[in-house]
Design an enzyme around this catalytic site. Sequence first.
Site: not given
Length: 571
Positions: A288, A422-424, A429
């Site tokens: 992240r 992506y990555e959440g 977040q």
Amino acid sequence: MTYDPATEDFVWLLRHVTALRPHGDFDIDTVAQVLEEAARLAAGAVAPIAEESDRVGSKLENGRVVTPPMWKDAYAAWNAAGWQGLALPEEHGGMGAPFPVQAALTAMLAGTDLSFAMLLGGSRAGAALIAAHAGEDMKALALPKLASGEWAATIAMTEAQAGTDAGLIQTRAKPLGEGKYALSGSKIFISNGDQDLTEQTLHITLARIEGAEGGTRGLSLFVVPMWKMDGDGAPGAANGVWVSALEEKMGLHGSPTSVLNFDKAEGVLIGPEHSGLPLLFTMLNEMRLDVGLSAVGLAASAVAHARAYAAERMQGRGPDGKGPVAIENHPDVQRMLSLMAALTESGRALAMEAARLIDLAEEGDGTAAALAALLTPVCKAALSDQAFAVASLGVQVMGGHGYVVESGAERFLRDSRVLALYEGANGVQAIDLAVRKVQKDGGAALGALTAAMRADLERLDRRKDLAAVHSAAASAVAELEGACHALIAAETGGAGALAAAYPFLELTAHACQTWMWLRMAGADAPDDAVLARKRALADFWAGYFGHAAEGHYARVRAAAANPEMYRAALS
Ligand SMILES: Cc1cc2nc3c(=O)[nH]c(=O)nc-3n(C[C@H](O)[C@H](O)[C@H](O)COP(=O)(O)OP(=O)(O)OC[C@H]3O[C@@H](n4cnc5c(N)ncnc54)[C@H](O)[C@@H]3O)c2cc1C
């Protein structure tokens, strides 16, 4: 293609703002040399692949992924120089560099071709996870190969029915004894699920051991190699892992985004059973922050590209009525270029501050660890949103030409869009920040952040030359403290907090970036062109965004007090 690794700025930040803690041989002069050398290679061997990477893309041929032709030499050159192992410990074949140096390199690489940078970033994060949680045998086998780039690693989490909600993952793992399991299931969206650059790929996979409970608590973590290995790690027969399709995407064409299948694929458990998700967070947290760093790296190249064009494109008349003049002379073009530069440079400083805190946290500094955890979703979400905004302004600066593929500017826009996903996804977040990092923590970490901001406000209080940015930072800190109180007063994880989460993240990012401008403009650095530029940009930021915090805070209050307002607006 314009490429800006921003080496000088990274070194300036590490010297004067987000000071590098001395680490053995890695003093700041050595770090400057390391970054300059890596940037030279990135510019010479990697940046030139970006156009082909976008145009040709990766392809699935006869069941194997074929990467764009120019990737091979770029990959070989990068690994021959040893850069992939920069931050890995020396005992595992790395160079043992401190995290902030790796952070700068991550951003520099993303400014070349984000697709290519993702392959290296995924492997690095995989290596970090193996170094932190795998058994000694796996470490001895995998880490030197990941450091040298002979092997790659992926994160295989997402499934068709399980995106944000990892608790819905269905891939199963059947125990085979001695810590080994047979995995079966299908993942989607797996970056670099296969490629033709490494002899082995380790898929770091979340799956559910037979009989485990549903939800995230039933998930375990496995390393599943693409190819079976002998005791020395030499790759052999297929391991029941294959790519059946690649996604056609808006951008990021070089990166093979794969449907990845497992059919009784043999994997090794990492850590205890049913503790997969907490362990995976080692990797996700790093990835992240990597997204935030990639965002500022890509944005830097978009800024350089737009500036170069604006200096050459002749249109319209100057204030003296004579023309045509370069469009960089028009106030509105200057507005766009200033905005692009100010967002990018304060984003870079913020991401490097997070990297500095991670480095301190690795030394056991608990406050630094809490601050790094707080800033990770802020960097991931705000800086990715801003990279897209910067890339969009870059297209605007070029007028209709920016919309044309040949201009190179629209690639930045398409590629940067994925960073918010992506990555959440960014909305998630914001919830992580508002609920987990602020509400559940009773505002302690946020209090430490605003205390650090207030310490700098006090330190630079008498500097008349900094009055504008000082006043903007003071107002942003006050609004952030107010919003924190409003959030703590709301029910933890309740509708008000969820509705206010995104405006709260935007306010936090704004306060942090204004703080970075204060620190950069007030840096104890030589009175040279760099400092002059920082001060000019800080003044611009204060003038342009000096009252932005009030708007963000008003949105936090409105959403927290009336979480139904969004649904009502849709009725
Ligand atoms: C190019 C690309 C590469 C990728 N690479 C990988 C990879 O290597 N490995 C991997 O495992 N995955 C990868 N992914 C998957 C990526 O991480 C997911 O797309 C992402 O986590 C979101 O999941 P989703 O797409 O299913 O969206 P969903 O979960 O369906 O979300 C859709 C929207 O709803 C919102 N939303 C969902 N749940 C909530 C909630 N509880 N509260 C508020 N809002 C919510 C989200 O913010 C989002 O805006 C990749 C994706 C892409 C596009």
